[in-house]
Design a protein around this motif. Sequence first.
Motif, PDB file in Angstrom:
ATOM      1  N   ASP A 116       0.825  -1.211   0.000  1.00 13.41           N
ATOM      2  CA  ASP A 116       0.000   0.000   0.000  1.00 13.41           C
ATOM      3  C   ASP A 116       0.858   1.258   0.000  1.00 13.41           C
ATOM      4  O   ASP A 116       0.488   2.274  -0.607  1.00 13.41           O
ATOM      5  N   PHE A 181      -8.402  -2.017   1.247  1.00 14.54           N
ATOM      6  CA  PHE A 181      -9.191  -1.794   0.037  1.00 14.54           C
ATOM      7  C   PHE A 181      -9.364  -0.307  -0.239  1.00 14.54           C
ATOM      8  O   PHE A 181      -9.214   0.149  -1.385  1.00 14.54           O
ATOM      9  N   ASN A 184      -6.213   1.346  -1.753  1.00 15.34           N
ATOM     10  CA  ASN A 184      -5.998   1.072  -3.174  1.00 15.34           C
ATOM     11  C   ASN A 184      -7.115   1.642  -4.041  1.00 15.34           C
ATOM     12  O   ASN A 184      -6.867   2.079  -5.170  1.00 15.34           O
ATOM     13  N   PHE A 185      -8.335   1.641  -3.528  1.00 14.15           N
ATOM     14  CA  PHE A 185      -9.439   2.224  -4.287  1.00 14.15           C
ATOM     15  C   PHE A 185      -9.243   3.731  -4.442  1.00 14.15           C
ATOM     16  O   PHE A 185      -9.549   4.302  -5.490  1.00 14.15           O
ATOM     17  N   CYS A 231      -7.644  -4.500  -5.644  1.00 16.85           N
ATOM     18  CA  CYS A 231      -8.905  -4.138  -4.973  1.00 16.85           C
ATOM     19  C   CYS A 231      -9.934  -5.255  -5.119  1.00 16.85           C
ATOM     20  O   CYS A 231     -10.627  -5.607  -4.160  1.00 16.85           O
TER      21      CYS A 231
END
Length: 350
Positions: A116, A181, A184-185, A231
């Motif tokens: 990340d 999530f 990354n989103f 994701c």
Amino acid sequence: MTDQTGLSLPKSYFLSVFCEGIFHGMYTTLFCSAMYLLLRRHRRKSKGITNTIMTILTVVMYCISTVHLALSVRMNLVALFTQKAADGGETLYDDQGSPLYFGQVAFEVINCVLGDSIVTWRTWILWGRDWRAIYFPCFLMVGSTVTGSVMVYQFSLSPPGQPNFSNNTTIWFSIFGGFSFLTNFYAVIVISLKTWLHRRKMKRVSVDVIVNGPRYYGALFLVIESGGIYCIAVILVIIFFVQSSNVVIILADMLAHLTGIYPTVIIVLVCLKLTQHDEMTRKEATLASMQFRGHPLATTTIQNEPMNPSKTYPLRPMKFNELGSHIEDSPAGGSSDDIDSEGLSRKESA
């Protein structure tokens, strides 16, 4: 223990090792390619702090992935052959408090946070090193680190025989997966937004051939660089974990290597100059090279009118000397060799 899909724990762990081995093989090939490119860049650049950091992260993440595979193989060997898991009974598969079990989870959390951070770094680079663009993902990474640590601690406290999908572990895993999530989103959204804004800007000042470029390759690199594939994988793991399905064991072990694979892909793309940032830089450089001094690009005269794909915009012809090299304009605005056609004809007649 068999879930609603009919997949027992021994089968799910055996399949997870098989899939994990395939992903680790892919990761090994990618790791070797990344190290070759990074070391080659390091030899060419005397000051490569970023290159050094990326090299260290690449090695650390690959080592963590390898240790995760080793722990998984060790646990399966003990459970299947020593404890006879296929015959039933209590085995390592039912002991989440075993170091072989929660150790894998700990290494996966570390790799996830490191991955990340690389995606957040690419977001920072793409937005012109503007720290405001990464305040939110930095907060999310702090949340991932904290919740991931608590999740590992909860696994270590689990007594033998406790179900794999207990309330505490499920809650903390869901929170940790949600933080990862969202990180990354967020990268997918802001990188896509930056790409769209750049294309919109280029359409105002350049011809269509500069704007378009390799669309399909650009879209593929955008998905890879922004973490879009990761994701989807995280969402699937969270869904199966909440449903208490043994399929999550297979997906989680695959994800343990995917968390290292996709940041390494980003590093390879950076080394090969195939990222969105490199594409934007190339387009701007191409546009700048076409704007010769004294001979402005034809498209600069139509900036205030909409682009018409069916209409042609002729450019001024470029002249070449007898050796084949391009003749550029002089700083005074005129050509040092009088490159317009009338001046050239006067020289020949003289």
